[in-house]
Design a protein around this motif. Structure first.
Motif, short mmCIF file in Angstrom:
data_model
loop_
_atom_site.label_atom_id
_atom_site.label_comp_id
_atom_site.label_asym_id
_atom_site.label_seq_id
_atom_site.Cartn_x
_atom_site.Cartn_y
_atom_site.Cartn_z
N ALA A 71 -0.97 -2.15 4.38
CA ALA A 71 -1.42 -0.88 4.85
C ALA A 71 -2.23 -0.35 3.22
CB ALA A 71 -0.37 0.35 5.00
N LEU A 72 -3.17 -1.31 2.86
CA LEU A 72 -4.10 -0.71 1.90
C LEU A 72 -5.16 0.17 2.49
CD1 LEU A 72 -4.75 -3.79 -0.20
CD2 LEU A 72 -3.49 -1.86 -0.87
N SER A 131 15.32 1.85 10.74
CA SER A 131 16.00 0.68 11.28
C SER A 131 16.03 -0.45 10.48
CB SER A 131 15.22 0.19 12.44
OG SER A 131 13.98 -0.15 12.34
N GLN A 132 15.55 -0.51 9.39
CA GLN A 132 15.76 -1.78 8.30
C GLN A 132 15.08 -1.56 6.84
OE1 GLN A 132 12.84 -3.35 11.56
NE2 GLN A 132 12.80 -4.97 10.17
N PRO A 133 15.64 -2.15 6.01
CA PRO A 133 15.21 -1.91 4.44
C PRO A 133 13.54 -2.15 4.47
CG PRO A 133 16.64 -3.87 4.80
CD PRO A 133 16.82 -3.18 5.94
N VAL A 134 13.20 -1.35 3.56
CA VAL A 134 11.59 -1.41 3.35
C VAL A 134 11.34 -1.54 1.91
CG1 VAL A 134 9.40 -0.33 3.74
CG2 VAL A 134 11.03 -0.18 5.55
N THR A 135 10.67 -2.37 1.23
CA THR A 135 10.15 -2.19 -0.24
C THR A 135 8.44 -2.01 0.13
OG1 THR A 135 11.46 -4.00 -0.70
CG2 THR A 135 9.48 -3.61 -2.24
N VAL A 136 8.06 -1.00 -0.43
CA VAL A 136 6.76 -0.54 -0.61
C VAL A 136 6.06 -0.83 -2.01
CG1 VAL A 136 5.04 1.09 -0.06
CG2 VAL A 136 7.38 1.32 0.84
N ILE A 137 5.06 -1.77 -2.00
CA ILE A 137 4.40 -1.78 -3.43
C ILE A 137 3.08 -1.59 -3.39
CG2 ILE A 137 5.97 -3.94 -3.95
CD1 ILE A 137 3.50 -5.53 -3.03
N ASP A 138 2.62 -1.19 -4.48
CA ASP A 138 1.16 -1.14 -4.84
C ASP A 138 0.92 -1.33 -6.30
OD1 ASP A 138 -1.46 0.34 -4.80
OD2 ASP A 138 -0.93 1.17 -2.99
N ASN A 139 -0.45 -1.72 -6.43
CA ASN A 139 -0.87 -2.24 -7.59
C ASN A 139 -1.20 -0.74 -8.48
OD1 ASN A 139 -1.67 -4.28 -9.67
ND2 ASN A 139 -3.67 -4.20 -9.11
N ASP A 140 -1.46 0.32 -7.76
CA ASP A 140 -1.81 1.39 -8.27
C ASP A 140 -0.75 2.45 -8.41
OD1 ASP A 140 -3.10 3.97 -8.75
OD2 ASP A 140 -4.67 3.65 -7.72
N SER A 141 -0.47 3.16 -9.46
CA SER A 141 0.72 3.84 -9.42
C SER A 141 0.54 5.43 -9.16
CB SER A 141 1.65 3.74 -11.01
OG SER A 141 0.56 4.20 -11.75
N SER A 142 -0.68 5.52 -8.79
CA SER A 142 -1.07 7.06 -8.46
C SER A 142 -1.32 7.57 -6.81
CB SER A 142 -2.30 7.44 -9.24
OG SER A 142 -3.30 6.35 -8.96
N ASP A 202 -1.15 8.88 -3.20
CA ASP A 202 -0.67 9.89 -2.68
C ASP A 202 0.51 9.80 -1.75
OD1 ASP A 202 -2.35 8.72 -1.03
OD2 ASP A 202 -3.61 10.49 -0.77
N GLY A 203 1.01 8.48 -1.48
CA GLY A 203 2.05 8.65 -0.31
C GLY A 203 3.34 8.24 -1.34
N ILE A 204 3.29 8.29 -2.62
CA ILE A 204 4.43 7.73 -3.21
C ILE A 204 5.51 8.88 -3.36
CG2 ILE A 204 5.45 7.12 -5.60
CD1 ILE A 204 2.94 5.78 -6.30
N SER A 205 4.91 10.07 -3.31
CA SER A 205 5.91 11.31 -3.58
C SER A 205 6.60 11.47 -2.04
CB SER A 205 5.14 12.52 -3.94
OG SER A 205 4.24 12.68 -3.06
N GLY A 233 0.87 -1.07 0.00
CA GLY A 233 -0.12 -0.22 0.06
C GLY A 233 0.81 1.32 0.26
N CYS A 234 0.58 2.02 -1.01
CA CYS A 234 1.52 3.13 -1.21
C CYS A 234 0.78 4.51 -0.68
CB CYS A 234 2.02 3.31 -2.59
SG CYS A 234 3.36 2.52 -2.96
N GLY A 235 -0.28 4.45 -0.14
CA GLY A 235 -1.10 5.64 0.42
C GLY A 235 -0.26 6.46 1.57
#
Lengths: 534, 223
Positions: A100-101, A37-48, A50-53, A22-24
């Motif tokens: 975190a969807l 404290s540790q590496p994170v990969t954030v994924i989302d199906n939707d590329s728009s 509002d958390g991405i920026s 979830g990239c919100g």
């Protein structure tokens, strides 16, 4: 008997990498906190989203969009996640997963007598998105018709009202019950009042009339019963709306095999579950994916999630080796334990050293297992033993049972029994309490053996329905009670000699009442004619 | 897997009525997997028998033992010590194990503790479905991997019949019409032309009697 003082610890290698789904803004908040404290990969199906920026290019954070989770294998610390990455199959290992969807607002006209949204009627989410200047205008918010179960709409409306009032708008808030059960909300409410926001209480149905020049609400004020209808005329009406699960929720629940609950949001409705915990270790929920929440609640959840996944940060984790042990010689690899485990803690392993014809056996993962013992109780080969609660240890306690035996869940029944003893100790003179970690551990054999060895009655003291700390232990206990009652009926014994009592830890009085009625029942039935005293 | 169902305890008690000491014999094979004849079920049944007989004022001693498989003689031999102690045995293995055990422990009588049901698959905990009838002439290549012998109420080789309604069998709404499923599967496989292929009747008159299978490559001709 095992020495209860000597618990052996295992040190396991775990991956510190965390997957946030979830990239919100909520997913971004989780990623920013965890990435300290540790590496994170954030994924989302939707590329728009509002958390991405907020997170792109940040240290320790990788953002991938157009990615959907398709499946999950393995255990906490070593999950293997399968993705569909922009149409291509991919997989990657992670130590822990945070869902975190974000929930989505959804305006339902039925909640407002069929009123359609328009120029003068906005939903709360539409209002939040527009940057119109309302200086000198009359605005009214309506709360209480939708989103009745959360504080989110209240929080949003209160902060918006304060800001609008400060910019010179004339703001009213129509509410039925003001919900301010959080520190910041109470403050916002006081502040809004101080700034001159009108708080208008209504009761029952509202009527909304819109014209080209105004939006009018007709309502009834419960404290002014002599006035049939009050009219509130505004330039613009803002309506609170419901929140629904993100459309990806159902698919993700299947892919991760975690449970959903009321309204289709993640997690069961069960007081035993902490807000961020799923039914699987290593998978956590943050934010509105498990129901609408507001700012301070989200901050707390982010902190909790950070602490939970932080256990994986060092790459090592120490756990007590108290998970059930499997005797491979007796394991028929029938998958019963694997399928009955509420926590996905079991795998079938193949190893030449395993001494059965399959060279395979079930194995409980020490990190994923929550030690409820459901697997041990359902095993048809008696191949599984839960340390500290082995069949031998439990059956020893009923080797020469008194009149009544009660197998009691340690989360409810055995605590209630302790409390009850302080109220009426004499009631437990002819009662043997046998604590178990969860009623899911109460094997049908325990029930029948207690009766065979001389008890006149057996009780199962279990948590209230849909309130099992281990998801469905009490439902399984109920099924076993039915099974043993049937078996007793088959041999002409009274099924009533077995009774299940649903209670909570603080229900000592209920415990005493149940024991008294069980004793009465047994006295009526008389001595158990099937007891085999050696 | 062979799927079995427990016999009623009443029936079992009747079989062993004349005896004072019996063995309940479990199997760690299919019957453990189908939750009807493993060590746990052995324990439950043994307790039921003891209590029932105690209640009648006619106590009985019940031994309990479970072995790897009751369809192999080497494992059955593990029962010998206990069998010497008892007057009768109740076997919770499938019909195969019960018969083989009876052969091995003769003259001690062996009674069935289960009703052997079918050859089936495990759908979920406690749920099994019949998949195969061991007809000896597999046609699954023609039917998209769905067996019309085991899974059609009429065992039709060329279906469906007129009783197929909305994908269900006329025998019961609970039963999927396997010929409907075969149509759907063949359609998904792009092999719908196989629906039109006629499958000739099987020769049920082979009159072979009970079947035997001998793998020549493992059989030495010493004797």
């Amino acid at each position: 008997m095992q020495d209860r003082g000597a618990v052996v610890y295992e040190e396991l290698n775990v991956l510190p990498e965390v997957l946030v789904i979830g990239c919100g803004t909520e997913g971004a908040a989780v990623a920013l906190a965890v990435s300290e404290s540790q590496p994170v990969t954030v994924i989302d199906n939707d590329s728009s989203r509002d958390g991405i920026s907020l997170i792109e290019g940040k240290k320790n954070i990788t953002v991938n969009t157009g990615v959907k989770v398709m499946g999950l294998e393995g255990f906490p610390g070593q999950f293997l996640v399968r993705f569909l990455d922009n149409g291509k199959h991919a997989k990657q290992n992670f130590g822990a997963i945070v869902v975190a969807l974000e929930a989505q607002p959804s305006y339902d006209p039925a909640k407002y007598d069929g009123v359609k949204l328009g120029e003068r009627i906005l939903s709360l989410s539409q209002f939040q998105k527009n940057n119109r200047d309302y200086a000198g205008q009359k605005l009214a918010f309506i709360l209480g018709q939708a989103d009745q179960d959360s504080l989110l709409s209240f929080a949003t409306v209160l902060s918006s009202a304060i800001a609008l009032q400060e910019k010179g708008a004339d703001v009213s808030i129509l509410y039925d019950d003001m919900k301010v059960s959080a520190d910041d909300l109470e403050q916002d409410y006081e502040l809004a009042r101080a700034r001159g926001v009108n708080f208008l209480k209504y009761s029952g149905d509202l009527q909304i009339i819109t014209t080209k020049v105004a939006a009018t609400v007709l309502y009834w004020e419960p404290f002014l019963p002599q006035i049939k209808q009050i009219r509130l005329v505004s330039d613009c009406l803002v309506l609170a709306e419901d929140y629904i699960p993100n459309p990806g929720t159902a698919d993700l629940a299947v892919a991760l095999d975690v449970r959903t609950g009321p309204g289709g949001f993640f997690q069961d409705d069960n007081v035993h579950f902490l807000p961020v915990m799923s039914n699987r270790e290593g998978i956590y929920f943050a934010g509105s994916c498990h129901g609408p929440i507001h700012g301070i609640e989200l901050d707390k959840e982010v902190e909790t999630v950070k602490a939970e996944v932080g256990r994986f940060a060092s790459g090592k984790i120490r756990v007590p080796a108290l998970q059930p042990q499997v005797n491979a010689e007796k394991c028929a690899v029938c998958l019963t334990c694997y399928r009955c485990c509420p926590h996905h803690a079991i795998e079938i392993v193949h190893d030449e050293s395993l001494n059965n014809m399959y060279h395979s056996a079930a194995r409980m993962n020490p990190l994923a297992c929550r030690r409820c013992g459901t697997c041990a109780a359902e095993c048809p080969g008696k191949a599984i033993q839960l340390p500290l609660y082995s069949d031998q240890e439990i059956l020893e306690k009923v080797s020469k049972p008194p009149k009544l035996v009660a197998y009691a869940c340690e989360n409810s029944g055995s605590l209630a029994a302790e409390y009850a003893r302080s109220l009426q100790p004499e009631l437990q003179a002819n009662l043997q309490i046998v604590p178990v970690p969860c009623s899911g551990k109460i094997d049908a054999l325990y029930l029948i053996k207690a009766l065979e060895r001389g008890a006149d009655g057996v009780m199962l003291l279990v948590c209230h329905k849909e309130n099992c700390k281990y998801v469905w232990g009490n439902e399984r206990a109920d099924k076993r009670k039915e099974q043993v009652q049937r078996r007793l009926a088959e041999i002409g014994l009274e099924g009533d000699r077995v009774e299940i009592i649903h209670l909570a830890a603080n229900q000592g009085n209920q415990f005493n009442t149940s024991v008294r009625s069980m004793v009465d029942k047994i006295n009526q039935l008389g001595s158990n004619p099937g007891k085999v005293i050696k | 897997m062979i799927v079995v169902e427990n016999k009623s305890v009443e029936d079992i008690l009747q079989m062993i009525a004349p005896y004072k000491k019996v063995l309940v014999a479990g199997c760690y094979g299919c019957v453990t997997v189908c939750l009807a004849g493993g060590e746990k079920e052995v324990g439950l049944l043994a307790s039921q028998i003891r209590m029932a007989r105690q209640k009648e004022g006619n106590p009985i001693e019940v031994l309990e033992q479970t072995v790897e498989r009751q369809c192999d003689k080497e494992y059955l031999d593990k029962f010998q010590d206990n069998v010497r102690e008892v007057e009768a045995v109740v076997s919770l293995a499938c019909g195969i194990g019960i018969q083989y055990l009876a052969e091995v422990v003769e003259p001690v009588p062996v009674f069935p503790g289960v009703n052997t049901q079918f050859l089936g698959a495990n759908r979920d905990v406690g749920q099994w479905e019949e998949f195969c009838m061991a007809c000896g002439e597999c046609v699954l290549d023609k039917t998209g991997g769905l067996c019309p012998i085991a899974r059609c109420s009429k065992h039709l080789l060329n279906g469906p019949c007129g009783g197929s309604q909305n994908g269900k069998c006329e025998v019961s709404k609970e039963i999927d019409c396997v010929w409907h499923l075969i149509y759907e599967r063949l359609s998904a496989l792009g092999q719908l032309e196989k629906m039109a292929e006629y499958i000739p009747a099987k020769n049920w008159h082979r009159n072979e009697g009970p079947r035997k299978l001998v793998k020549e490559e493992l059989t030495l001709e010493r004797d």
